[in-house]
Design a protein around this motif. Structure first.
Motif, short mmCIF file in Angstrom:
data_model
loop_
_atom_site.label_atom_id
_atom_site.label_comp_id
_atom_site.label_asym_id
_atom_site.label_seq_id
_atom_site.Cartn_x
_atom_site.Cartn_y
_atom_site.Cartn_z
N LEU A 1 0.80 -1.21 -0.01
CA LEU A 1 0.08 -0.15 0.06
C LEU A 1 1.04 1.30 -0.10
O LEU A 1 0.69 2.25 -0.71
CB LEU A 1 -0.97 -0.01 1.25
CG LEU A 1 -1.94 1.13 1.39
CD1 LEU A 1 -2.69 1.38 -0.02
CD2 LEU A 1 -3.01 0.91 2.63
N GLY A 2 1.95 1.33 0.72
CA GLY A 2 2.60 2.40 0.89
C GLY A 2 3.38 2.68 -0.40
O GLY A 2 3.58 3.57 -0.98
N ARG A 3 3.76 1.61 -1.47
CA ARG A 3 4.30 1.84 -2.84
C ARG A 3 3.22 2.48 -3.67
O ARG A 3 3.59 3.20 -4.43
CB ARG A 3 4.76 0.31 -3.39
CG ARG A 3 5.94 -0.26 -2.66
CD ARG A 3 6.33 -1.70 -2.88
NE ARG A 3 6.52 -1.83 -4.42
CZ ARG A 3 7.85 -1.62 -4.95
NH1 ARG A 3 8.91 -1.97 -4.03
NH2 ARG A 3 7.93 -1.99 -6.25
N ILE A 4 1.85 2.13 -3.37
CA ILE A 4 0.78 2.70 -4.16
C ILE A 4 0.85 4.16 -3.90
O ILE A 4 1.11 4.99 -4.65
CB ILE A 4 -0.44 2.10 -4.05
CG1 ILE A 4 -0.19 0.72 -4.63
CG2 ILE A 4 -1.54 2.82 -4.59
CD1 ILE A 4 -1.62 -0.27 -4.51
N ILE A 5 0.90 4.34 -2.65
CA ILE A 5 0.87 5.83 -1.98
C ILE A 5 2.01 6.84 -2.43
O ILE A 5 1.79 7.78 -2.93
CB ILE A 5 0.55 5.90 -0.58
CG1 ILE A 5 -0.70 5.24 -0.36
CG2 ILE A 5 0.38 7.42 -0.08
CD1 ILE A 5 -1.14 5.02 1.01
N ALA A 6 3.14 6.17 -1.93
CA ALA A 6 4.42 6.94 -2.15
C ALA A 6 5.45 6.78 -3.31
O ALA A 6 6.08 7.54 -3.67
CB ALA A 6 5.31 7.13 -0.60
N GLY A 7 5.18 5.47 -3.89
CA GLY A 7 6.09 4.96 -4.89
C GLY A 7 7.00 4.06 -4.37
O GLY A 7 7.37 3.92 -3.28
N PRO A 8 7.85 3.44 -5.31
CA PRO A 8 8.75 2.42 -4.98
C PRO A 8 10.13 2.99 -4.52
O PRO A 8 10.79 2.09 -3.80
CB PRO A 8 8.95 1.69 -6.13
CG PRO A 8 8.67 2.61 -7.29
CD PRO A 8 7.42 3.71 -6.76
N VAL A 9 10.34 4.12 -4.55
CA VAL A 9 11.63 4.73 -4.66
C VAL A 9 11.78 5.02 -2.84
O VAL A 9 12.41 4.71 -2.17
CB VAL A 9 11.99 5.87 -5.34
CG1 VAL A 9 13.35 6.35 -4.82
CG2 VAL A 9 11.98 5.45 -6.82
N VAL A 10 10.72 5.98 -2.37
CA VAL A 10 10.76 6.41 -1.26
C VAL A 10 10.42 5.06 -0.22
O VAL A 10 10.75 5.39 0.92
CB VAL A 10 9.46 7.54 -0.96
CG1 VAL A 10 9.04 8.23 0.47
CG2 VAL A 10 9.56 8.64 -2.14
N THR A 11 9.68 4.31 -0.56
CA THR A 11 9.42 3.16 0.41
C THR A 11 10.50 2.12 0.21
O THR A 11 10.43 1.25 1.14
CB THR A 11 8.02 2.71 0.10
OG1 THR A 11 8.30 2.40 -1.41
CG2 THR A 11 6.83 3.39 0.40
N ASP A 12 11.60 2.38 -0.40
CA ASP A 12 12.68 1.53 -0.35
C ASP A 12 13.51 1.81 0.84
O ASP A 12 14.61 2.31 0.62
CB ASP A 12 13.41 1.31 -1.54
CG ASP A 12 14.61 0.46 -1.41
OD1 ASP A 12 14.64 -0.35 -0.85
OD2 ASP A 12 15.48 0.68 -2.50
N VAL A 13 13.13 1.76 2.12
CA VAL A 13 13.80 2.32 3.25
C VAL A 13 14.80 1.34 3.61
O VAL A 13 14.91 0.08 3.28
CB VAL A 13 12.72 2.50 4.54
CG1 VAL A 13 11.71 3.53 4.10
CG2 VAL A 13 11.95 1.16 4.92
N TYR A 14 15.85 1.80 4.56
CA TYR A 14 16.87 0.99 4.72
C TYR A 14 17.60 1.66 6.03
O TYR A 14 17.32 2.87 6.40
CB TYR A 14 18.10 1.20 3.61
CG TYR A 14 18.39 2.71 3.10
CD1 TYR A 14 17.53 3.10 2.12
CD2 TYR A 14 19.44 3.24 3.79
CE1 TYR A 14 17.82 4.63 1.79
CE2 TYR A 14 19.48 4.75 3.20
CZ TYR A 14 18.92 5.14 2.13
OH TYR A 14 18.99 6.37 2.03
N ASP A 15 18.33 0.86 6.62
CA ASP A 15 19.12 1.24 7.85
C ASP A 15 20.60 1.75 7.46
O ASP A 15 21.34 1.33 6.65
CB ASP A 15 19.52 0.10 8.82
CG ASP A 15 17.99 -0.43 9.38
OD1 ASP A 15 17.33 0.40 9.77
OD2 ASP A 15 17.92 -1.75 9.13
N ALA A 16 20.84 3.13 7.85
CA ALA A 16 21.99 3.74 7.43
C ALA A 16 23.04 3.86 8.65
O ALA A 16 22.91 5.10 9.27
CB ALA A 16 21.68 5.02 6.84
N HIS A 17 23.69 2.89 9.01
CA HIS A 17 24.76 2.98 10.08
C HIS A 17 26.05 3.50 9.55
O HIS A 17 26.92 2.98 8.90
CB HIS A 17 24.85 1.72 11.03
CG HIS A 17 23.46 1.24 11.57
ND1 HIS A 17 23.18 1.83 12.82
CD2 HIS A 17 22.46 0.67 11.12
CE1 HIS A 17 22.05 1.39 13.11
NE2 HIS A 17 21.74 0.79 12.18
#
Ligand SMILES: NC(=O)c1ccc[n+]([C@@H]2O[C@H](COP(=O)([O-])OP(=O)(O)OC[C@H]3O[C@@H](n4cnc5c(N)ncnc54)[C@H](OP(=O)(O)O)[C@@H]3O)[C@@H](O)[C@H]2O)c1
Length: 327
Positions: A276-292
């Protein structure tokens, strides 16, 4: 030595440290903060602008506008080649609205053309230093312990769409352009993506998050980011990369909670499944990650943060944002 000689020497030393800068992206979120700091430090700043509106904005900050579009060759290229130092902050727009794959691919292609038009104009010139502004989405997912600039890139989010620009940048570096590359993490300030979050919280809207995902974001206050870039312009080593991030990477949920607290509004969140997130915000913004990520290399150059964590930085940004809203 007579007293006036001391004054002269001090003046000469100061003038020798001041430089003629040419900026691309000086009207943007980070670029405009940089212009303020560079002008305050006494540098002469020329800023490329593609509209009268941007020209007026940079002029108000004390820079001299140069009209031109990075997507097209033009007289601006000769102006850039005459500078002592060139800083490149410009990028096609990334935030606002849904980011579809097609929009990200357009970003990828345009960014390469913009970079090529600028960097090719500098080849064979007397430019002493080029500061290229990239982003830590290029490093993408990095697990603890915090990783430095030598980490194997694992691009996520916008990262995959800047890889080609970085490969192209490497060819210019290998051909002898004196490039320092900086990688800001998620930059929060009273503009760009973070101002959208503040506006949404202030309006009482429910914040959408991804179910079962609370990514760790590397962050930096926009003023510290601009100060760090100015510092690296002077103290960074040519050919090196520098990550610009705080001491402690917060969880996304902490950013929301700190922001709501500073705004003095209740925080309402709703977790949505990835599809659902991908439909609303798109595949780029929802490709979340941990940035240590580690700021050790930046700190080793002598840089000191004004806002080392979001606990110090978010209340400051919220104050600035609220007073801008009240105007
Ligand atoms: N914001 C962040 O959180 C963040 C995080 C990590 C890295 N970065 C990187 O930092 C850099 C600056 O980001 P930002 O957020 O400050 O960007 P921004 O606010 O979107 O500003 C982009 C700038 O580029 C200019 N520009 C765009 N297309 C142009 C063109 N064809 N010709 C000339 N100028 C053009 C814009 O001018 P106009 O005024 O005409 O639009 C504006 O000054 C980018 O490389 C970005 O990837 C940003």
């Amino acid at each position: 030595m007579p007293w006036y000689k001391h004054i002269n020497t001090a003046l000469e030393e100061r003038i020798a440290r001041l430089a003629r800068l040419f900026l691309a992206g000086g009207s943007g979120f980070i670029g405009s903060a940089f212009v303020r700091h560079a002008v305050a430090a006494g540098h002469a700043v020329q800023a490329l602008c593609r509209s009268e509106r941007s020209a007026a904005a940079v002029q108000a900050l004390g820079a001299q506008p140069v009209i031109g579009d990075l997507l097209q060759a033009g007289a601006w290229q000769a102006q850039a080649a005459q500078a002592q130092i060139v800083l490149h902050f410009a990028q096609p727009k990334t935030f606002g609205g849904r980011v579809s794959k097609a929009r990200a691919l357009r970003y990828e292609a345009d960014r390469q053309v913009m970079d090529r038009n600028l960097l090719s104009a500098l080849q064979g010139s007397a430019v002493e230093r080029v500061v290229y502004v990239s982003g830590t989405s290029y490093y993408g997912q990095q697990d603890p312990p915090p990783k430095d600039e030598s980490a194997e890139p694992n691009p996520r989010g916008w990262g995959p769409y800047i890889v080609k620009a970085i490969q192209q940048l490497e060819t210019f570096r290998a051909a002898g352009l004196p490039i320092v590359t900086v990688f800001p993490s998620s930059v929060y300030g009273a503009g760009s993506w973070y101002a959208e979050i503040l506006a949404s919280l202030k309006a009482g809207r429910t914040q959408l998050t991804l179910a079962r995902r609370d990514p760790t974001l590397a962050t930096v206050h926009v003023e510290d980011c601009a100060r760090a870039i100015l510092h690296l312009m002077e103290h960074g080593t040519i050919g090196e990369r520098y990550i610009i991030c705080d001491d402690r990477p917060p969880k996304y949920s902490e950013i929301l909670a700190q922001s709501a607290k500073a705004l003095n509004v209740p925080l309402k969140t709703r977790a949505v499944p990835l599809w659902l997130g991908r439909i609303i915000a798109g595949p780029v913004v929802t490709d979340v990650y941990d940035a240590h990520l580690s700021n050790a290399r930046l700190r080793s150059t002598g840089f000191r943060f004004q806002f080392p964590t979001i606990e110090q930085g978010i209340p400051d940004v919220v104050r600035t944002w609220l007073s801008a809203q009240a105007r």
